[in-house]
Design a protein around this motif. Structure first.
Motif, mmCIF file in Angstrom:
data_model
loop_
_atom_site.group_PDB
_atom_site.id
_atom_site.type_symbol
_atom_site.label_atom_id
_atom_site.label_comp_id
_atom_site.label_asym_id
_atom_site.label_seq_id
_atom_site.Cartn_x
_atom_site.Cartn_y
_atom_site.Cartn_z
ATOM 1 N N THR A 292 1.004 -1.169 -0.093
ATOM 2 C CA THR A 292 -0.018 -0.035 -0.094
ATOM 3 C C THR A 292 0.991 1.324 -0.168
ATOM 4 O O THR A 292 0.695 2.131 -0.820
ATOM 5 C CB THR A 292 -0.804 -0.084 1.236
ATOM 6 N N HIS B 31 2.561 1.839 -3.441
ATOM 7 C CA HIS B 31 1.522 2.136 -4.523
ATOM 8 C C HIS B 31 1.089 3.558 -4.220
ATOM 9 O O HIS B 31 0.864 4.246 -5.170
ATOM 10 C CB HIS B 31 0.793 1.062 -4.793
ATOM 11 N N GLN B 32 0.872 3.961 -2.925
ATOM 12 C CA GLN B 32 0.779 5.296 -2.755
ATOM 13 C C GLN B 32 1.614 6.613 -3.439
ATOM 14 O O GLN B 32 1.428 7.357 -3.944
ATOM 15 C CB GLN B 32 0.410 5.532 -1.228
ATOM 16 N N ARG B 33 2.959 5.888 -3.421
ATOM 17 C CA ARG B 33 4.112 6.618 -3.786
ATOM 18 C C ARG B 33 4.205 6.672 -5.264
ATOM 19 O O ARG B 33 4.299 7.831 -6.176
ATOM 20 C CB ARG B 33 5.367 6.293 -3.255
ATOM 21 N N VAL B 34 3.689 5.446 -5.820
ATOM 22 C CA VAL B 34 3.713 5.366 -7.334
ATOM 23 C C VAL B 34 2.428 6.325 -7.899
ATOM 24 O O VAL B 34 2.677 7.232 -8.617
ATOM 25 C CB VAL B 34 3.335 4.080 -7.722
ATOM 26 N N LYS B 35 1.265 6.295 -7.029
ATOM 27 C CA LYS B 35 0.127 7.113 -7.596
ATOM 28 C C LYS B 35 0.639 8.762 -7.588
ATOM 29 O O LYS B 35 -0.160 9.492 -8.186
ATOM 30 C CB LYS B 35 -1.056 6.751 -6.565
ATOM 31 N N GLN B 36 1.471 8.932 -6.430
ATOM 32 C CA GLN B 36 1.711 10.289 -6.361
ATOM 33 C C GLN B 36 2.252 10.893 -7.634
ATOM 34 O O GLN B 36 2.389 11.980 -8.131
ATOM 35 C CB GLN B 36 2.560 10.675 -5.182
ATOM 36 N N GLU C 19 4.898 5.941 -15.608
ATOM 37 C CA GLU C 19 5.366 7.294 -15.267
ATOM 38 C C GLU C 19 6.268 7.206 -13.963
ATOM 39 O O GLU C 19 7.288 8.156 -13.966
ATOM 40 C CB GLU C 19 4.132 8.168 -15.012
ATOM 41 N N PHE C 20 5.705 6.500 -13.280
ATOM 42 C CA PHE C 20 6.828 6.211 -11.976
ATOM 43 C C PHE C 20 8.288 5.785 -12.298
ATOM 44 O O PHE C 20 9.072 6.144 -11.855
ATOM 45 C CB PHE C 20 6.076 5.382 -10.733
ATOM 46 N N GLY D 151 2.039 9.256 -10.722
ATOM 47 C CA GLY D 151 1.247 8.977 -11.947
ATOM 48 C C GLY D 151 0.971 7.310 -12.237
ATOM 49 O O GLY D 151 0.825 6.782 -11.086
ATOM 50 N N THR D 152 1.035 6.898 -13.400
ATOM 51 C CA THR D 152 0.915 5.598 -13.620
ATOM 52 C C THR D 152 2.135 4.799 -13.286
ATOM 53 O O THR D 152 2.887 5.710 -12.842
ATOM 54 C CB THR D 152 0.510 5.310 -15.071
ATOM 55 N N VAL D 153 2.121 3.620 -13.203
ATOM 56 C CA VAL D 153 3.405 2.935 -12.934
ATOM 57 C C VAL D 153 4.498 3.292 -14.174
ATOM 58 O O VAL D 153 5.708 3.387 -13.688
ATOM 59 C CB VAL D 153 3.212 1.163 -12.969
#
Ligand SMILES: [Zn+2]
Length: 171
Positions: free
Chosen positions: A142, A145-150, A156-157, A152-154
């Motif tokens: 969690t 993925h919170q950080r990924v979402k910050q 973009e991450f 954008g997409t995987v």
């Protein structure tokens, strides 16, 4: 919680792996001295890895409480604690320091104790309080993925990561 029982003050034949020539408890010693004596090094076992706090006991009385920052390997599978000595006002200090040890003493200097206090919130921000460890089971995902979402997409991450940290090289 790790409960560490130390012996009475005594000299060592030669400097130990932490460079000490004396170790053990002495009346009137400062909290920094006590920390240096008590922090290691010990055969801690696997359970130590997630523990948040250590209590230092001598003569069945808790003399100090330490918030564990990390464990560092020393010699022969032993580890030393690095952390912050707690002061009055901290709930763990107030509950235990200058009081009888919460567990009966044994031959083993290292014991573990399930304390009802000193729990820390899960690192994902869900609010769950944990007796040990940084994340509840699965919540490291969690947090990731919170950080990924910050970002954008995987996709973009990954681009962002490679730009910041340098291209990822699989080893
Ligand atoms: Zn969580």
């Amino acid at each position: 919680m790790i409960i560490i029982t130390i012996q009475h003050d005594h000299a060592l034949d030669q400097p130990d792996e932490l460079g000490r020539t004396r170790t053990g408890y002495r009346e009137g010693m400062g909290s920094g001295e006590l920390y240096e004596v008590a922090r290691g090094s010990w055969k801690l076992g696997e359970r130590a890895a997630g523990e948040h706090y250590a209590l230092i006991t001598f003569d069945n009385l808790v003399r100090q409480a330490v918030e564990i920052r990390r464990l560092v390997a020393t010699v022969n599978g032993r580890s030393a604690i690095e952390g912050n000595v707690l002061n009055p006002g901290h709930p763990v200090y107030d509950e235990y320091v200058n009081k009888p040890s919460p567990v009966p003493s044994t031959q083993n200097p290292i014991r573990y104790f399930d304390s009802p206090i000193g729990h820390k919130p899960c690192g994902c921000g869900c609010g769950q309080l944990l007796a040990s460890g940084r994340f509840a089971a699965g919540h490291d995902q969690t947090a990731l993925h919170q950080r990924v979402k910050q970002i954008g997409t995987v996709d973009e991450f990954l681009d962002w990561f490679d730009a910041v940290a340098g291209p990822f090289v699989k080893d």
